[in-house]
Design a protein around this motif. Structure first.
Motif, PDB file in Angstrom:
ATOM      1  N   VAL A 297      69.626  38.336 -13.980  1.00  0.00           N
ATOM      2  CA  VAL A 297      69.868  38.698 -15.377  1.00  0.00           C
ATOM      3  C   VAL A 297      70.818  39.900 -15.433  1.00  0.00           C
ATOM      4  CG1 VAL A 297      68.765  39.494 -17.505  1.00  0.00           C
ATOM      5  CG2 VAL A 297      67.620  37.797 -16.064  1.00  0.00           C
ATOM      6  N   ALA A 298      70.583  40.888 -14.542  1.00  0.00           N
ATOM      7  CA  ALA A 298      71.456  42.066 -14.490  1.00  0.00           C
ATOM      8  C   ALA A 298      72.892  41.651 -14.162  1.00  0.00           C
ATOM      9  CB  ALA A 298      70.938  43.048 -13.435  1.00  0.00           C
ATOM     10  N   MET A 299      73.046  40.674 -13.248  1.00  0.00           N
ATOM     11  CA  MET A 299      74.399  40.217 -12.878  1.00  0.00           C
ATOM     12  C   MET A 299      75.089  39.557 -14.080  1.00  0.00           C
ATOM     13  SD  MET A 299      75.064  41.188  -9.961  1.00  0.00           S
ATOM     14  CE  MET A 299      73.947  42.367  -9.286  1.00  0.00           C
ATOM     15  N   ASP A 300      74.316  38.789 -14.843  1.00  0.00           N
ATOM     16  CA  ASP A 300      74.913  38.156 -16.031  1.00  0.00           C
ATOM     17  C   ASP A 300      75.337  39.229 -17.031  1.00  0.00           C
ATOM     18  OD1 ASP A 300      74.837  35.545 -15.231  1.00  0.00           O
ATOM     19  OD2 ASP A 300      72.912  35.082 -16.173  1.00  0.00           O
ATOM     20  N   ALA A 301      74.511  40.295 -17.165  1.00  0.00           N
ATOM     21  CA  ALA A 301      74.859  41.383 -18.087  1.00  0.00           C
ATOM     22  C   ALA A 301      76.114  42.099 -17.578  1.00  0.00           C
ATOM     23  CB  ALA A 301      73.693  42.355 -18.215  1.00  0.00           C
ATOM     24  N   ALA A 302      76.175  42.335 -16.253  1.00  0.00           N
ATOM     25  CA  ALA A 302      77.328  43.054 -15.688  1.00  0.00           C
ATOM     26  C   ALA A 302      78.611  42.241 -15.846  1.00  0.00           C
ATOM     27  CB  ALA A 302      77.071  43.347 -14.201  1.00  0.00           C
ATOM     28  N   ARG A 303      78.528  40.954 -15.580  1.00  0.00           N
ATOM     29  CA  ARG A 303      79.727  40.101 -15.699  1.00  0.00           C
ATOM     30  C   ARG A 303      80.193  40.028 -17.150  1.00  0.00           C
ATOM     31  NH1 ARG A 303      77.696  35.993 -11.110  1.00  0.00           N
ATOM     32  NH2 ARG A 303      75.857  35.900 -12.429  1.00  0.00           N
ATOM     33  N   THR A 304      79.220  40.010 -18.068  1.00  0.00           N
ATOM     34  CA  THR A 304      79.581  39.972 -19.491  1.00  0.00           C
ATOM     35  C   THR A 304      80.247  41.291 -19.879  1.00  0.00           C
ATOM     36  OG1 THR A 304      77.758  38.466 -19.962  1.00  0.00           O
ATOM     37  CG2 THR A 304      78.624  39.707 -21.833  1.00  0.00           C
TER      38      THR A 304
END
Ligand SMILES: Cc1cc2nc3c(=O)[nH]c(=O)nc-3n(C[C@H](O)[C@H](O)[C@H](O)COP(=O)(O)OP(=O)(O)OC[C@H]3O[C@@H](n4cnc5c(N)ncnc54)[C@H](O)[C@@H]3O)c2cc1C
Ligand code: SF4
Length: 312
Positions: A297-304
């Protein structure tokens, strides 16, 4: 080991074409662009058609993986998608976001010596081929049982149950609190990993099978469980997910500019805030963004956040 088997094990996995990093970091389009027919058949030919396939043992729903890959190798794509549907009603989603590396591909025999067969890419290929070719094929359905089932929540759990029950001949209604069905598939996982049009198509497939989907229905508020039973539903499946964020109670947690991943990703995905002001939902954009945590989830937030960062 036969020479043919050895050659297959040494053959390189067909790479998935994708947007280059310097291009994709500034857009929300899907990163991988999908196999062509020739690529899919080349990759399918790498499968050893094992008598005891580790891949199937690693698949939580037991898809006959060598079976559908064999049909792809032979060019029978409709046969391949029908084969998958028997066990999995969401192949375009699972081909994209299932953790294949620890499930089917993690157990692939070819992977013991080289690169595992790209099972997820092949599943995605055949699901996309079916959708784009528009054959309109549907899996067979059992005779109607006359039984009504309500499914609360339209995330992957609810949609899977709906797909299985409708094929067994039951009448199925999915009740979803949000204005769009899909659960985390639409409000959590970003567009560049799972396009929302793909989720909508999978839901439409279930509707074509006969599933009734009702959005803006908050069970417990707009309708109670007792009322559902009184309406003639004989069973209710609760697939409501775990949608609430858990805060850490840190000082300053409520300051402007601090968001849970849940709110941040819902703004970006479900409400399409990356197109603000063309859409109504704003979203904070920063050059220096801190993400607490380092899971998926953190990776999706970072990529966004990287895609939204101001360039000037
Ligand atoms: C950002 C993010 C990225 C992820 N990436 C991946 C990934 O790449 N691969 C992977 O395998 N998993 C991933 N996951 C995990 C995966 O999405 C979840 O395990 C999965 O969505 C759970 O499915 P579910 O159907 O149980 O719940 P959900 O997807 O949460 O769906 C529950 C649904 O129920 C609805 N609902 C709740 N209460 C009610 C009510 N009272 N009445 C009616 N409807 C209601 C909600 O609105 C929601 O639509 C990710 C999760 C997040 C948050
Ligand atoms: S384990 Fe790998 S090689 Fe064997 S059947 Fe499954 S995908 Fe094919």
């Amino acid at each position: 080991m036969t020479e043919k088997k050895e050659k297959k094990e040494q053959a390189h996995r067909v790479a998935m074409p994708e947007q280059k990093p310097e291009i994709r970091k500034r857009n929300f389009d899907e990163v991988p662009t999908g196999y062509t027919v020739a690529m899919a058949q080349e990759e399918a030919a790498r499968c050893l058609q094992c008598k005891k396939p580790g891949c199937v043992e690693g698949c939580p729903v037991g898809v006959d993986i060598p079976g559908f890959i064999n049909l792809i190798a032979k060019g029978d794509f409709t046969g391949a998608i029908r084969h998958i549907w028997g066990k999995n009603a969401l192949p375009a989603v699972c081909g994209r976001v299932c953790p294949q590396e620890i499930q089917c591909e993690g157990r692939c025999i070819v992977g013991k010596r080289g690169e595992p067969v790209a099972i997820g890419n092949l599943e995605r290929f055949v699901a996309d081929w079916e959708r784009e070719s528009g054959t309109g094929a549907l899996p067979p359905k059992a005779e109607p049982t006359g039984k009504k089932v309500a499914v609360v929540g339209s995330g992957p759990s609810g949609l899977t149950v709906a797909g299985d029950l409708i094929q067994k001949g039951h009448s199925v209604t999915v009740l979803e609190a949000f204005h769009k069905p899909g659960g985390v598939l639409v409000y959590g996982i970003p567009e560049f990993r799972l396009p929302k049009a793909i989720v909508a198509q999978e839901v439409h497939f279930l509707e074509r099978l006969g599933v009734n989907v009702e959005v803006n229905s908050v069970v417990g508020r707009t309708v109670s469980l007792d009322e559902l039973f009184a309406e003639g539903y004989e069973a209710v499946y609760l697939g409501v997910g775990a949608g609430l964020p858990r805060f850490m109670n840190l000082p300053g947690e409520n300051l402007i500019g601090i968001l849970s991943a849940n709110e941040y990703l819902t703004r970006a995905n479900l409400m399409k805030a990356y197109r603000y002001p063309e859409v109504d939902t704003p979203i904070p954009k920063g050059k220096n963004v801190v993400v607490l945590g380092a899971g998926n989830v953190a990776m999706d937030a970072a990529r966004t956040a990287m895609r939204l960062a101001p360039t000037a």
